[in-house]
Structures are given as structure tokens and as C-alpha cells.
Enzyme design. Sequence first.
Site, PDB file in Angstrom:
ATOM      1  N   LYS A   1      -3.976   7.596  20.398  1.00 19.54           N
ATOM      2  CA  LYS A   1      -3.969   8.263  19.087  1.00 19.54           C
ATOM      3  C   LYS A   1      -5.382   8.677  18.683  1.00 19.54           C
ATOM      4  CE  LYS A   1      -1.497   8.937  15.096  1.00 19.54           C
ATOM      5  NZ  LYS A   1      -2.019   8.528  13.795  1.00 19.54           N
TER       6      LYS A   1
ATOM      7  N   ALA B   1       0.378   7.621   0.953  1.00 15.50           N
ATOM      8  CA  ALA B   1       1.171   8.637   1.641  1.00 15.50           C
ATOM      9  C   ALA B   1       2.065   8.011   2.712  1.00 15.50           C
ATOM     10  CB  ALA B   1       0.238   9.680   2.269  1.00 15.50           C
TER      11      ALA B   1
ATOM     12  N   GLY C   1       0.843  -1.200   0.000  1.00 17.95           N
ATOM     13  CA  GLY C   1       0.000   0.000   0.000  1.00 17.95           C
ATOM     14  C   GLY C   1       0.870   1.238   0.000  1.00 17.95           C
ATOM     15  N   THR C   2       1.290   1.635  -1.188  1.00 24.14           N
ATOM     16  CA  THR C   2       2.241   2.735  -1.279  1.00 24.14           C
ATOM     17  C   THR C   2       1.493   4.040  -1.491  1.00 24.14           C
ATOM     18  OG1 THR C   2       3.794   1.169  -2.210  1.00 24.14           O
ATOM     19  CG2 THR C   2       4.379   3.472  -2.386  1.00 24.14           C
TER      20      THR C   2
ATOM     21  N   SER D   1      -6.524  12.591   6.845  1.00 23.88           N
ATOM     22  CA  SER D   1      -6.697  11.639   5.743  1.00 23.88           C
ATOM     23  C   SER D   1      -8.163  11.404   5.416  1.00 23.88           C
ATOM     24  CB  SER D   1      -6.022  10.314   6.091  1.00 23.88           C
ATOM     25  OG  SER D   1      -6.617   9.762   7.259  1.00 23.88           O
TER      26      SER D   1
ATOM     27  N   ASN E   1      -4.573   3.816  11.569  1.00 25.72           N
ATOM     28  CA  ASN E   1      -5.288   4.372  12.711  1.00 25.72           C
ATOM     29  C   ASN E   1      -6.455   3.484  13.109  1.00 25.72           C
ATOM     30  OD1 ASN E   1      -3.863   6.819  13.236  1.00 25.72           O
ATOM     31  ND2 ASN E   1      -4.687   7.624  11.314  1.00 25.72           N
TER      32      ASN E   1
ATOM     33  N   ASN F   1     -10.550  14.027  12.408  1.00 24.86           N
ATOM     34  CA  ASN F   1     -10.854  13.386  11.127  1.00 24.86           C
ATOM     35  C   ASN F   1     -12.299  13.639  10.735  1.00 24.86           C
ATOM     36  OD1 ASN F   1      -8.812  11.476   9.648  1.00 24.86           O
ATOM     37  ND2 ASN F   1      -8.285  11.348  11.803  1.00 24.86           N
TER      38      ASN F   1
END
Lengths: 318, 318
Positions: A198, A16, A13-14, A268, A109, A206
Site C-alpha cells: 500500500k 472519513a 475515530g469516526t 488524506s 496507512n 500523499n
Amino acid sequence: MSQAQGPRIGIIGTGAIGGFYGVMLARAGFDVHFLLRSEYDAVVRDGLQVNSAVHGPLKLQPVQAYRDVARMPACDWLLVGAKTTSNVDLAPLIAQAAAPGAKVLLMQNGLGVEDALRPLLPDTLHLLGGLCFICVHRQAPGVVEHEAQGAVNVAYHSGPAADAAARKAVVEEGVGLFRAAGVGSTAMDNLDQARWQKLVWNMPYNGLSVLLNSGTKGLMADAGSRALIEAMMNEVVEGAAACGHALPEGLAGKMLVATQHMQDYLPSMYHDYREQRPMELHAIYAEPLAAALANGKDLPRLRMLHQALAFLDARNAG
Amino acid sequence: MSQAQGPRIGIIGTGAIGGFYGVMLARAGFDVHFLLRSEYDAVVRDGLQVNSAVHGPLKLQPVQAYRDVARMPACDWLLVGAKTTSNVDLAPLIAQAAAPGAKVLLMQNGLGVEDALRPLLPDTLHLLGGLCFICVHRQAPGVVEHEAQGAVNVAYHSGPAADAAARKAVVEEGVGLFRAAGVGSTAMDNLDQARWQKLVWNMPYNGLSVLLNSGTKGLMADAGSRALIEAMMNEVVEGAAACGHALPEGLAGKMLVATQHMQDYLPSMYHDYREQRPMELHAIYAEPLAAALANGKDLPRLRMLHQALAFLDARNAG
């Protein structure tokens, strides 16, 4: 990339997250292999570009890129930076790319992501969670904007490590990789607690960035939304406490101050919503809300936010 | 309109509400005078048009229209259908258009609107509240779309009426006007209670239509938003109870069912937001939230909705 050293690292999963950490590790001399889908052609042609406000412009070219997981060499570490919403589809690819006894680090997350993935992976693989404290987003195919921060906190979830010492050794190896690449990293004892911690930031910012179509700067400039964010942060802290995790005293206040001093940032989920991708509502909202409720604690503002986001997500999908 | 009868009626704020009820009263033979601003030229030229799903197309032409309140004849009843946000500016116009001992009926949503206007009006005027159960919106200058319902419930607020019997007589006169015009109308004993009851619908639907950019049909079709609306309705009922108003048993459930069977409807706040007008946040959210809190009851979902809407309102204004 001729002098590769240490373990072989695969990036699943390339986007960000995967792009940023993969490039940092490759630049540090690690042997890094990238599994790509839609961005494969662009990355083979143009390489990976990280425009970092911290490290300056970083370029990786050529990239050890793969469209087909069967062509990837077996990797000792697999860093999963994809959206949690695609974990089920990625599980067989992760298993296929893994060397025997490999370590899989979920750089995502939310809550319960390792629990959900675990039954889909061979027992022989170590599974770890990585909490990324970073402001980063994908700007174009193969191009990542890195706006601030970057640390990765690592904790063990499950796998063949026989005892606490063995688990610690695996975690320390992961921490060592990041530190060797110039990335801050800390070993965490308790993965669930780290994930809750987190969430104190992720749950308010978000969702509100989507609902109010605003970055952090706008949300912090308005007294009403600031009060709402603080109330939501306190709800996350209460939810964590109900689940047995006493978060550090004053955490919400510190996060508010830190965010106030940050450059404007669009989380995100904002990008996912605007680009009509599914939002990570299950991991970031449904799981923690259910965990808190199972321990007798309802979180009304966060539940309302989840309900509102689910409405928007369904409309985006349909 | 040559055979005018009964009291002279002035309409202050000829938007959807003022336009609809003014046309209905004028068609019934009442002597109705309309104070207009931006729509004056259009209404003088083309008359007032009500496209009613209940009564068919209704046209009033010529219209007794005024741009300048000084040219209006003194009215016995003044019906105020303007936004609550403009009440302060309208107070001197209302006073100027009023005959001695006139009755002023605020046909507005929210709480505390009469309390706010009262000190700005002469003591000699009666002040009443009118709760309009109607789906209506302004479609163009002088053109009103009437989608459903229409009843007006009337209650006395304050003024020269010496006792309960005198107050009742004034209220019954108002009820009689509407009934004579073919509009359902009921006298209400307790204005505050009637306003709280209407808020059970207005607080969830008005705000969520803005926040989620959706009409009632979409909001009722999604299980999450439906559950949220129900939770919010229950909060309004709790707020009313804290303020001493026991609303009818099962009110929220009945409203949910009724709304589910309604045609898709976009509440007035939706139109205000989209057309960048100020939203009626003070009367519909701030006042009831403050009243409940003053009686020891916080309403977290409604407070959150208010905070989110205030954020959007400020951005619209700035």
C-alpha cells in the site's frame, strides 16, 4: 437498527474511514456503535451522511453515538479509523470498549502501527491490520464524501490466536463482516508485505500532494512529476525487497495507470496539512525509511520527501 | 557624472544585480548607461536607489537611462544582470549596444549560459562570466535592497582573445573595474569550475526556498532540511567531480556554516516564483543535471527538486 445481528462493532475515530465503514456495516444490519469527540453533537442531531459516488447517498439516523467510552457496550470488533498520530491516546479507550477476546482492526496507512500499539493493549485482544483501498474524505461534521473504491484487505498481527488456523479464522471473520456489508475484502497472509504494498501508492502521492499543492490529476498530467512518482514507487519496491517482501511484478506501473484513470483525488495527508493537523509522517515515512535503512537500503527521494514534509509539519505545529 | 573616465559601461537588465553594480560603478566615476524597460519612467523620474546594509543608502540621479537600445552609445563593457530566461531575447540588444571588440559579462547563475548565448553574438565580442556573491533583491522600480556581500569573480569564456595572455588581460580589466568601484573581485581560470562552485549554494537554497516557502534562516533551523541541504550540496560536488572539476575540500561545510551565520535571505528564485515570473530552472538545474548525467552521474535529490520546481513553474505559467 432494531434487528441487529452478529458481533457488536465499535468504531473508534469516526472520521472519513470510520464513518464510511461504520455506516456500511450498520446499513447491512450490524450492531454498530460510534465513539465520537468533536462531532458528537452534530452526529446525534443530524446522523451520519455518506455521499458516495459508488452507492449513492447513504444516511444513518439515529446513530448509536457516544462521547464517553464508559457508556459504550463492550464490542467484539473494534475498527480504528483514527489518524495513526493519535494511537497512543486511543489505546486505553480501545481497551475499555473491548469485549473479552475482542478483535481490534487498525484501518490505517503506514508501517509499524500495530507494533507501536500492541504493548499498550491487553494480551487478550487480537490485533489486526486493515488496508483500505478507498478514496474518501470528511467533508463536514458527520458528512463523508466517498469518491471511489472501498475494499479492505485484512491480516492478523498478534494476539491470543494459538496457531495459523486460529489466526486465519479471525481474519476470515473480519473479511466476512465487510463482504456482508457489500465491501470488497481479502485475507492477507503477511501484514508487513500488505502494508509495504500500500505504501507504493501512499508514499509518493500523499507527500507530493502536500509539497506541490496538487491532486492526483495534476501530478499525473506533468511529465516531470509523473517521472518522479514512478522513481519513488520504485524506491518503495526496493525498500520492501530489502525488508524481505518481494512485491508483485509490475505493481508500480499498474498503480500509475490506475491513478491516471482515477478522478482527481486529494490524499488524506493533503487535508491534514491544509487543516493544520499533524501529518502521519511517522507511520508513512519514518518507519519504512528506517526499516529499509536497517536492511542496508537508503531511499533518497523518499527520504528527501520526508525531510521536506517534516519541515512543513513543524511549521504547521509551531 | 560629469567627470566620466575609462571605458564606457552598459547595463543590460537593470534589476537587482544590474542596478547594484551599475550604481557602484557610476559612483566611482565610470560612464555607465542603463538599458531599461518597465522601470524606465520611474528611474528617469526618481533615479536609482540602492539601500545597502554594507555601504549605506546610495542614490544615482540623474541616470543615463534608455528605453531604446538604438539611442545608447556604443559600450566597451556590457554587464548583463537580466534573468537567464531572457538571454535569447537580449542577444540582439547586446550586439547592438556593443562597441567593436566589446566585452560582455554575464552576471548570472547556473551552467552553460555563455554556451547558449555565444552563437547569438558576433564573433568579435569577448564573452565572460561573472559570479556574483551577493544578497540583493529588487524592492520596487528603481529601488534595490542590498543585504550582504557583493564580490564578483570573473572568468573568460570565448571571443577574439588570441591566447591565454590576451584572455587574462581582458579578465584583469574586468576585475579592475569592480575593484575601482569598491567591489571585491577575483580572476578565475576556469569558468565552468567557478559556476559549479557557485551551484553548491544555489542548487539547494534557491529551490528549497520555493518548495518550502522559507528563507535561509528557517531552512537552517530545522535538522531535517539542514541535512537535506548538506546531502544536496554533496550531490553538486559529486556532479562537478564527474564533469572534471574537483571543488575545494570542505566547500559544502563552509557554505553551511556561512549561511547559518547569515541574516535571513530569500534567494532570487523565491522572488521569481512568488511574483509569477519564470524560474531560472534551465541554467540552475537542467544544465548541471544533464552535464553530470552525460558523465555517468545521476543526482537524485537535485533531480527530484528540479522535477518539483518544474511542476510549480508550469502551473505558474499556465
